[in-house]
Design a protein around this motif. Structure first.
Motif, PDB file in Angstrom:
ATOM      1  N   ALA A  35       0.834  -1.203   0.000  1.00  0.00           N
ATOM      2  CA  ALA A  35       0.000   0.000   0.000  1.00  0.00           C
ATOM      3  C   ALA A  35       0.871   1.257   0.000  1.00  0.00           C
ATOM      4  CB  ALA A  35      -0.933   0.002   1.203  1.00  0.00           C
ATOM      5  N   LEU A  36       1.941   1.243   0.797  1.00  0.00           N
ATOM      6  CA  LEU A  36       2.826   2.404   0.834  1.00  0.00           C
ATOM      7  C   LEU A  36       3.558   2.604  -0.483  1.00  0.00           C
ATOM      8  CD1 LEU A  36       4.382   2.197   4.395  1.00  0.00           C
ATOM      9  CD2 LEU A  36       2.819   3.926   3.533  1.00  0.00           C
ATOM     10  N   SER A  37       3.967   1.535  -1.134  1.00  0.00           N
ATOM     11  CA  SER A  37       4.670   1.678  -2.405  1.00  0.00           C
ATOM     12  C   SER A  37       3.726   2.198  -3.480  1.00  0.00           C
ATOM     13  CB  SER A  37       5.306   0.359  -2.823  1.00  0.00           C
ATOM     14  OG  SER A  37       4.313  -0.615  -3.044  1.00  0.00           O
ATOM     15  N   GLU A  38       2.456   1.760  -3.450  1.00  0.00           N
ATOM     16  CA  GLU A  38       1.486   2.296  -4.412  1.00  0.00           C
ATOM     17  C   GLU A  38       1.245   3.775  -4.154  1.00  0.00           C
ATOM     18  OE1 GLU A  38      -1.948  -0.146  -3.976  1.00  0.00           O
ATOM     19  OE2 GLU A  38      -1.009  -1.897  -4.920  1.00  0.00           O
ATOM     20  N   THR A  39       1.134   4.160  -2.885  1.00  0.00           N
ATOM     21  CA  THR A  39       0.929   5.569  -2.541  1.00  0.00           C
ATOM     22  C   THR A  39       2.147   6.391  -2.948  1.00  0.00           C
ATOM     23  OG1 THR A  39      -0.423   4.895  -0.666  1.00  0.00           O
ATOM     24  CG2 THR A  39       0.393   7.144  -0.658  1.00  0.00           C
TER      25      THR A  39
ATOM     26  N   ALA B 179       2.177   6.872  -6.685  1.00  0.00           N
ATOM     27  CA  ALA B 179       1.173   7.853  -7.108  1.00  0.00           C
ATOM     28  C   ALA B 179       1.656   9.273  -6.798  1.00  0.00           C
ATOM     29  CB  ALA B 179      -0.148   7.571  -6.407  1.00  0.00           C
ATOM     30  N   ARG B 180       2.249   9.469  -5.641  1.00  0.00           N
ATOM     31  CA  ARG B 180       2.758  10.797  -5.285  1.00  0.00           C
ATOM     32  C   ARG B 180       3.919  11.202  -6.190  1.00  0.00           C
ATOM     33  NH1 ARG B 180       2.842  10.634   1.328  1.00  0.00           N
ATOM     34  NH2 ARG B 180       0.580  10.632   1.584  1.00  0.00           N
ATOM     35  N   ALA B 181       4.803  10.251  -6.480  1.00  0.00           N
ATOM     36  CA  ALA B 181       5.939  10.556  -7.344  1.00  0.00           C
ATOM     37  C   ALA B 181       5.472  10.932  -8.739  1.00  0.00           C
ATOM     38  CB  ALA B 181       6.891   9.364  -7.407  1.00  0.00           C
ATOM     39  N   SER B 182       4.465  10.235  -9.261  1.00  0.00           N
ATOM     40  CA  SER B 182       3.974  10.586 -10.592  1.00  0.00           C
ATOM     41  C   SER B 182       3.270  11.935 -10.570  1.00  0.00           C
ATOM     42  CB  SER B 182       3.041   9.496 -11.117  1.00  0.00           C
ATOM     43  OG  SER B 182       1.871   9.427 -10.327  1.00  0.00           O
TER      44      SER B 182
END
Length: 98
Positions: free
Chosen positions: A65-69, A72-75
């Motif tokens: 979940a943290l890696s997906e978040t 998303a923030r990095a993009s």
């Protein structure tokens, strides 16, 4: 005379059977105690391993979940901070006057 010898051999055999029977009974009792203690230890270890596996599953889900978040923030940040296109040849410089 031969009857006394046969009876003494039979009596000696019975004594040996009784002695070895008690010896075997004591060994089986010790083995049973050891087996029950080992079984208790193994079940405790299995319970601890199960609890650890549950914790690892939770940590893996949190990590995903943290890696997906983070992705998303990095993009989102890369879209916001993308450099704007400048016309070719126009590079801002400071002029030096002496």
């Amino acid at each position: 005379m031969w009857l006394a010898i046969c009876l003494s051999v039979v009596a000696f055999g019975l004594v040996l059977v009784v002695v070895f029977g008690f010896h075997a009974y004591g060994r089986f009792r010790r083995m049973n105690r050891f087996g029950s203690r080992a079984g208790g230890r193994l079940s405790t270890l299995a319970d601890q391993a199960s609890a650890l596996a549950d914790r690892m599953d939770d940590l893996q889900e949190r990590s995903e979940a943290l890696s997906e978040t983070a992705a998303a923030r990095a993009s989102a940040l890369s879209v916001e901070s993308a450099p704007r296109a400048r016309p070719a040849g126009l590079v801002p410089t400071r002029s030096r006057r002496r």
